[in-house]
Design a protein around this motif. Structure first.
Motif, PDB file in Angstrom:
ATOM      1  N   GLY A  32      32.411 -68.012   1.006  1.00 60.93           N
ATOM      2  CA  GLY A  32      32.542 -67.990  -0.443  1.00 60.93           C
ATOM      3  C   GLY A  32      31.812 -66.842  -1.101  1.00 60.93           C
ATOM      4  N   GLY A  33      31.078 -66.048  -0.305  1.00 66.86           N
ATOM      5  CA  GLY A  33      30.438 -64.851  -0.843  1.00 66.86           C
ATOM      6  C   GLY A  33      28.928 -64.902  -0.952  1.00 66.86           C
ATOM      7  N   ASP A  34      28.274 -65.938  -0.412  1.00 66.14           N
ATOM      8  CA  ASP A  34      26.817 -66.059  -0.524  1.00 66.14           C
ATOM      9  C   ASP A  34      26.149 -65.320   0.630  1.00 66.14           C
ATOM     10  N   PRO A  35      25.435 -64.195   0.372  1.00 69.67           N
ATOM     11  CA  PRO A  35      24.802 -63.463   1.474  1.00 69.67           C
ATOM     12  C   PRO A  35      23.472 -64.069   1.900  1.00 69.67           C
ATOM     13  N   LYS A  36      22.905 -64.968   1.084  1.00 66.34           N
ATOM     14  CA  LYS A  36      21.570 -65.499   1.370  1.00 66.34           C
ATOM     15  C   LYS A  36      21.577 -66.483   2.537  1.00 66.34           C
ATOM     16  N   VAL A  37      22.740 -66.980   2.937  1.00 69.79           N
ATOM     17  CA  VAL A  37      22.795 -67.986   4.004  1.00 69.79           C
ATOM     18  C   VAL A  37      23.004 -67.366   5.386  1.00 69.79           C
ATOM     19  N   LEU A  38      23.150 -66.037   5.440  1.00 75.56           N
ATOM     20  CA  LEU A  38      23.490 -65.419   6.728  1.00 75.56           C
ATOM     21  C   LEU A  38      22.386 -65.590   7.768  1.00 75.56           C
ATOM     22  N   SER A  39      21.142 -65.543   7.344  1.00 79.46           N
ATOM     23  CA  SER A  39      20.052 -65.716   8.313  1.00 79.46           C
ATOM     24  C   SER A  39      20.057 -67.130   8.888  1.00 79.46           C
ATOM     25  N   GLN A  40      20.387 -68.148   8.057  1.00 81.68           N
ATOM     26  CA  GLN A  40      20.479 -69.516   8.567  1.00 81.68           C
ATOM     27  C   GLN A  40      21.626 -69.646   9.565  1.00 81.68           C
ATOM     28  N   ILE A  41      22.747 -68.984   9.264  1.00 81.52           N
ATOM     29  CA  ILE A  41      23.877 -69.017  10.204  1.00 81.52           C
ATOM     30  C   ILE A  41      23.474 -68.363  11.512  1.00 81.52           C
ATOM     31  N   ALA A  42      22.802 -67.224  11.430  1.00 82.86           N
ATOM     32  CA  ALA A  42      22.382 -66.532  12.653  1.00 82.86           C
ATOM     33  C   ALA A  42      21.480 -67.423  13.503  1.00 82.86           C
ATOM     34  N   ARG A  43      20.564 -68.120  12.856  1.00 80.46           N
ATOM     35  CA  ARG A  43      19.625 -68.983  13.587  1.00 80.46           C
ATOM     36  C   ARG A  43      20.345 -70.167  14.237  1.00 80.46           C
ATOM     37  N   LEU A  44      21.155 -70.884  13.468  1.00 79.63           N
ATOM     38  CA  LEU A  44      21.810 -72.083  14.000  1.00 79.63           C
ATOM     39  C   LEU A  44      22.925 -71.744  14.976  1.00 79.63           C
ATOM     40  N   MET A  45      23.691 -70.712  14.677  1.00 81.42           N
ATOM     41  CA  MET A  45      24.837 -70.384  15.516  1.00 81.42           C
ATOM     42  C   MET A  45      24.403 -69.772  16.834  1.00 81.42           C
ATOM     43  N   THR A  46      23.330 -68.977  16.797  1.00 77.62           N
ATOM     44  CA  THR A  46      22.820 -68.400  18.046  1.00 77.62           C
ATOM     45  C   THR A  46      22.373 -69.504  18.994  1.00 77.62           C
ATOM     46  N   ALA A  47      21.700 -70.515  18.466  1.00 78.46           N
ATOM     47  CA  ALA A  47      21.252 -71.637  19.305  1.00 78.46           C
ATOM     48  C   ALA A  47      22.418 -72.417  19.865  1.00 78.46           C
ATOM     49  N   ALA A  48      23.521 -72.512  19.101  1.00 81.25           N
ATOM     50  CA  ALA A  48      24.648 -73.342  19.528  1.00 81.25           C
ATOM     51  C   ALA A  48      25.657 -72.581  20.375  1.00 81.25           C
ATOM     52  N   GLU A  49      25.903 -71.303  20.066  1.00 84.03           N
ATOM     53  CA  GLU A  49      27.006 -70.585  20.722  1.00 84.03           C
ATOM     54  C   GLU A  49      26.593 -69.266  21.364  1.00 84.03           C
ATOM     55  N   GLY A  50      25.401 -68.767  21.073  1.00 82.28           N
ATOM     56  CA  GLY A  50      24.965 -67.514  21.664  1.00 82.28           C
ATOM     57  C   GLY A  50      25.068 -66.366  20.683  1.00 82.28           C
ATOM     58  N   PRO A  51      24.323 -65.290  20.949  1.00 83.27           N
ATOM     59  CA  PRO A  51      24.249 -64.179  19.986  1.00 83.27           C
ATOM     60  C   PRO A  51      25.552 -63.399  19.838  1.00 83.27           C
ATOM     61  N   GLU A  52      26.336 -63.240  20.917  1.00 84.15           N
ATOM     62  CA  GLU A  52      27.552 -62.435  20.810  1.00 84.15           C
ATOM     63  C   GLU A  52      28.545 -63.074  19.847  1.00 84.15           C
ATOM     64  N   GLU A  53      28.806 -64.356  20.031  1.00 81.77           N
ATOM     65  CA  GLU A  53      29.724 -65.063  19.142  1.00 81.77           C
ATOM     66  C   GLU A  53      29.194 -65.076  17.709  1.00 81.77           C
ATOM     67  N   THR A  54      27.868 -65.216  17.603  1.00 82.15           N
ATOM     68  CA  THR A  54      27.260 -65.266  16.272  1.00 82.15           C
ATOM     69  C   THR A  54      27.490 -63.979  15.511  1.00 82.15           C
ATOM     70  N   PHE A  55      27.166 -62.851  16.137  1.00 81.92           N
ATOM     71  CA  PHE A  55      27.285 -61.588  15.404  1.00 81.92           C
ATOM     72  C   PHE A  55      28.737 -61.168  15.229  1.00 81.92           C
ATOM     73  N   ASP A  56      29.612 -61.566  16.141  1.00 79.26           N
ATOM     74  CA  ASP A  56      31.041 -61.307  15.928  1.00 79.26           C
ATOM     75  C   ASP A  56      31.518 -62.022  14.662  1.00 79.26           C
ATOM     76  N   TRP A  57      31.075 -63.275  14.501  1.00 83.12           N
ATOM     77  CA  TRP A  57      31.494 -64.037  13.317  1.00 83.12           C
ATOM     78  C   TRP A  57      30.899 -63.430  12.044  1.00 83.12           C
ATOM     79  N   LEU A  58      29.618 -63.088  12.111  1.00 77.67           N
ATOM     80  CA  LEU A  58      28.951 -62.535  10.936  1.00 77.67           C
ATOM     81  C   LEU A  58      29.577 -61.208  10.503  1.00 77.67           C
ATOM     82  N   LYS A  59      29.879 -60.341  11.462  1.00 84.16           N
ATOM     83  CA  LYS A  59      30.475 -59.053  11.106  1.00 84.16           C
ATOM     84  C   LYS A  59      31.885 -59.236  10.549  1.00 84.16           C
TER      85      LYS A  59
END
Length: 867
Positions: free
Chosen positions: A749-776
């Motif tokens: 929806g356009g909120d940039p402030k939540v990206l660090s939370q996504i990076a933290r939770l998603m990295t723990a659940a799926e790994g850094p590669e999938e996380t940064f692919d999604w974020l980019k």
């Protein structure tokens, strides 16, 4: 029947004349309708047609009525530009798409299905036609839609609603903007301006001038009735009317935005279900419609008839050479080149779209044959690349050395190639061969990609070609990259030659290091017509302690009505203790411009000892005017009014009594009571403490489940910032997977402030590669819509994760494909990573189209005579 005609939408009163009287007979002359009664006759025809369930061919009826008119004395009316509408019988001369061939005996255009946008357009046109000369009647109507959705055809059909004595102006030569400006100077009543692809007229160096002039003409009652019909694509419409980005000092389309706001209708890509029955009915009489129904994509009737699918097939099955010509045209267009493309530009570009072996095998005659093949029509529709011809109604068709990329392929290229970086060599070809009027737009595209050296080369070519504003654009680029000394070299000759805008830019460039010279140039600019120069000169003199000279300049600014002039003069006078004079100028500024000076004026009135009612009486009209305008800015007058009531208890008490008086108007009582309630709460200082049942209050009390329910309710009601709160509560409640999905929803929806939370939770659940692919991927989607914040945040997260090189490569790719923020983000990331010198080099010199950082280059302008 006469009663029906007198009502809306006909609004006509028809007498008792018999239609049989119009028919020739042996013993009498026909009583042909008068010039005045033609509209009455058409109203009658529309009524009968509605009873019969048929659509009126208004153009045919108007022609018949015109032929039936008795011989009339010529009126001494000044003939304006353009030609009578009835002389425009060729729809293709007005850029209506040629349809597929349906066989012999068919009309030029397929039978027409009236849709919702046609009814909107008809309402606009009929409203203007009903007006008479001298009335303040003018209308602008723009149809916005994808290529080949029927926009221009709808405007063509709308011409049928115009009386035959109306004139049509099609301004194109020497350039659309120049031609429009020239035509507007002579425009007369009962004229329709045909601005198909309206972005051509309102963009570029003269676009803002054309928009401002058109606004002036539309508001001039002497020019009415006047109608302007336009079309454009959605992304080009957004470029013209989109708000200026926060922090962006440039506003290249301020006049266009003011002109176009609220004047458009979106044409759908497909036919609605409600349109299909009429479509099927007409298809029985027109094989082109029948073929589109049977073989086209569902609902995409106009695209099929205009040959859209056939054009894509020809592009996808083209030879390597043909494809190179098409793709070079696609890239030139998406970089900002105007519709006519010089043939030599495509010939110079193809080597960069072919392999070395392919290009070695290309002979001169091969290019000629490829262009000839691409220009061939198939089944009546234009080819992918067609020669541009100049053709006046009734005149010969003259071929030029320019070609036109088919609109459908143009839009296809913008969509499919938007993430592809243009070949490096294309930029060189554009510098050498682009059309004069496209150079400034191409320079802006180069600058957006960080190709500063290329941008300056394009602007140098524009200066040498005599393009207005090119030198100033180069100066602005250099100033924004803090190369002020070089920026001066571009604009100083213009300033010395008497260009007022250049004088103002020179003054601005000198303000930091040479304030005395800056003051002199601001004064020269003011004397040359830019009155704001008095304001800037006065501010600089005030800062230097030259109070008498500063006051003289600021008084001239205030007298000339310069925004901010009265306020700046008031501040100078206030520092000198001249309170009464201060108040006079503050009030004048506030009443003329509003803004924060309203707050300052009210405060000074109280400090002077004015009564509460005196201040209130002054504030109320300001607040009413502010609400009437509703410009979307900060409501300073309303804030000042509430503040005034908050600090004056006696005034509140008296107003409360006034609101409670018997016989008081209910609306006045409600509004005044609400205002006083707000002031009372603020005076008590407990406004935020009353409600303990807000979701945030519940969250602070530890009542997380209850807070979650309320926040989700707010999300359902459309509050976007509540999405992140829901995610945080799910995390607090120990549900990380649910929290992650809501954080992702907030990011999408356009909120940039939540990206660090996504990076933290998603990295723990799926790994850094999938996380940064999604974020980019998420950041790229927002970057394409002009929102740079997510890309910057993701780049920083990559740096923190030790993946700086990956972040740099990602930003470099985004920049080369058109993101105007990415190259600056690249420099910021370099600096954050400790590579300060590299960051400074990027900011100063940019990078090359190949992706390498530019080596230091000179920004010297062309020879002075060119400027």
């Amino acid at each position: 029947m006469s009663q029906t005609l007198a009502k809306h939408p006909y609004g006509r009163r028809v007498g008792n004349q018999r239609i049989s009287a119009w028919v020739p007979a042996i013993d009498r002359e026909p009583q042909v309708p008068s010039d005045r009664s033609s509209d009455d006759v058409l109203a009658l025809v529309r009524l009968w047609s509605s009873w019969a369930g048929e659509r009126v061919n208004e153009r045919q009826w108007r022609d018949l009525l015109e032929k039936a008119q008795p011989v009339r004395e010529l009126r001494a009316v000044r003939t304006g530009p353009g030609r009578p509408v009835r002389e425009f019988t060729d729809p293709f001369a007005l850029e209506v798409h040629e349809p597929i061939d349906g066989g012999p005996g068919l009309p030029l255009l397929p039978l027409y299905v009236e849709r919702e946008h046609d009814r909107w357009l008809a309402k606009v046109v009929n409203g203007i036609v009903a007006q008479t000369s001298g009335q303040s009647a003018a209308a602008l109507a723009v149809l916005v839609g994808e290529s080949s959705t029927g926009k221009t055809r709808a405007c063509w059909e709308a011409l049928n609603l115009l009386p035959p004595d109306w004139r049509l102006v099609l301004p194109l030569v020497p350039s659309p903007a120049e031609a429009l400006i020239a035509a507007l100077g002579d425009i007369t009543p009962r004229t329709v301006l045909w601005l198909d692809e309206i972005h051509r007229f309102l963009s570029g160096d003269l676009g803002e001038q054309a928009a401002a002039h058109l606004r002036e003409v539309l508001n001039d009652p002497r020019r009415g009735p006047l109608l302007v019909l336009g079309t454009t694509w959605p992304e080009l419409w957004t470029d013209l009317v989109g708000p200026r980005a926060d922090g962006d000092r440039r506003d290249p389309h301020a006049q266009a935005r003011a002109l176009l706001d609220g004047k458009h209708y979106r044409v759908p890509d497909t036919f609605d279900d409600t349109d299909v029955p009429e479509l099927r009915h007409l298809a029985a009489a027109d094989p082109r419609l029948q073929e589109a129904l049977e073989q086209g994509e569902p609902g995409r009737i106009t695209q099929y008839i205009a040959g859209g699918r056939a054009l894509i097939d020809r592009y996808e099955t083209a030879t390597a050479l043909q494809r190179a010509l098409i793709e070079s045209a696609m890239d030139a267009r998406r970089l900002g080149h105007d519709t006519p493309l010089p043939r030599i530009l495509l010939e110079a570009s193809i080597r960069h779209y072919l392999s070395a072996d392919q290009y070695d095998l290309v002979a001169d005659c091969d290019i000629e044959r490829a262009l000839a093949e691409l220009s061939k029509s198939k089944r009546g529709t234009r080819g992918p690349l067609t020669p541009v011809a100049l053709r006046e109604p009734g005149g010969p068709r003259v071929l030029t050395d320019n070609v036109r990329l088919a609109d459908y392929l143009d839009q296809h290229g913008r969509r499919k190639r938007r993430t592809k970086a243009p070949p490096t060599g294309l930029w060189d070809a554009l510098v050498d061969h682009a059309a004069r009027d496209s150079l400034t737009a191409l320079a802006e595209a180069a600058r957006d990609r960080g190709h500063l050296r290329i941008a300056l080369r394009l602007l140098a070519a524009a200066v040498e070609a005599g393009v207005p504003g090119a030198a100033m654009a180069a100066s602005q680029i250099l100033e924004e990259e803090e190369r002020r000394d070089e920026a001066l070299l571009w604009c100083l000759p213009l300033a010395e030659a008497g260009n007022a805008e250049a004088m103002q830019r020179v003054a601005g460039l000198m303000e930091a290091d040479r304030p005395d010279e800056a003051v002199a140039w601001h004064r020269r600019a003011a004397e040359a017509g830019l009155s704001q120069g008095w304001l800037y000169a006065g501010i600089l003199l005030h800062q230097a302690g030259e109070l008498l000279e500063a006051e003289a300049c600021l008084r001239r600014a205030s007298f000339a009505g310069v925004h901010g002039g009265g306020g700046a003069l008031a501040h100078l006078l206030q520092q000198a203790g001249r309170t009464e004079e201060t108040l006079v100028h503050l009030q004048q500024e506030a009443e003329a411009s509003g803004g924060y000076v309203v707050v300052e004026t009210a405060a000074l009135m109280r400090a002077r000892g004015d009564s509460g009612f005196t201040v209130l009486a002054w504030l109320m009209p300001r607040a009413v005017e502010e609400r009437r305008k509703d410009s979307g800015g900060i409501p300073f007058a309303e804030h000042a009014l509430i503040r005034h009531l908050t600090i004056d208890a006696l005034l509140r008490s008296r107003l409360r009594s006034f609101a409670d008086e018997e016989g008081q108007d209910d609306a006045v009582r409600r509004e005044l009571t609400a205002l006083l309630d707000v002031a009372e709460e603020l005076a008590k200082g407990d406004r935020r403490e009353k409600d303990t049942n807000t979701p945030e209050a519940l969250r602070q009390q530890g009542r997380l489940a209850e807070a979650l329910v309320l926040y989700r309710t707010e999300v359902d009601a459309g509050r976007r910032d509540a999405v992140a709160h829901v995610a945080a509560l799910y995390e607090q409640l120990g549900r990380p997977s649910k929290a992650l999905s809501w954080y992702q929803r907030a990011a999408e929806g356009g909120d940039p402030k939540v990206l660090s939370q996504i990076a933290r939770l998603m990295t723990a659940a799926e790994g850094p590669e999938e996380t940064f692919d999604w974020l980019k991927s998420c950041a790229d989607r927002h970057g394409e819509t002009g929102d740079p914040d997510q890309r910057s945040a993701v780049a920083e997260l990559l740096r923190i994760a030790g993946r700086t090189d990956e972040a740099l490569a990602w930003l470099r790719r985004a920049s080369r494909t058109g993101d105007p923020y990415a190259w600056r983000q690249y420099a910021d990331l370099l600096e954050a990573a400790g590579r300060v010198e590299d960051a400074q080099c990027i900011r100063r010199y940019g990078w090359e189209p190949c992706g390498k950082s530019s080596q230091p280059w000179s920004a010297a302008p062309p020879a002075p005579h060119s400027l």
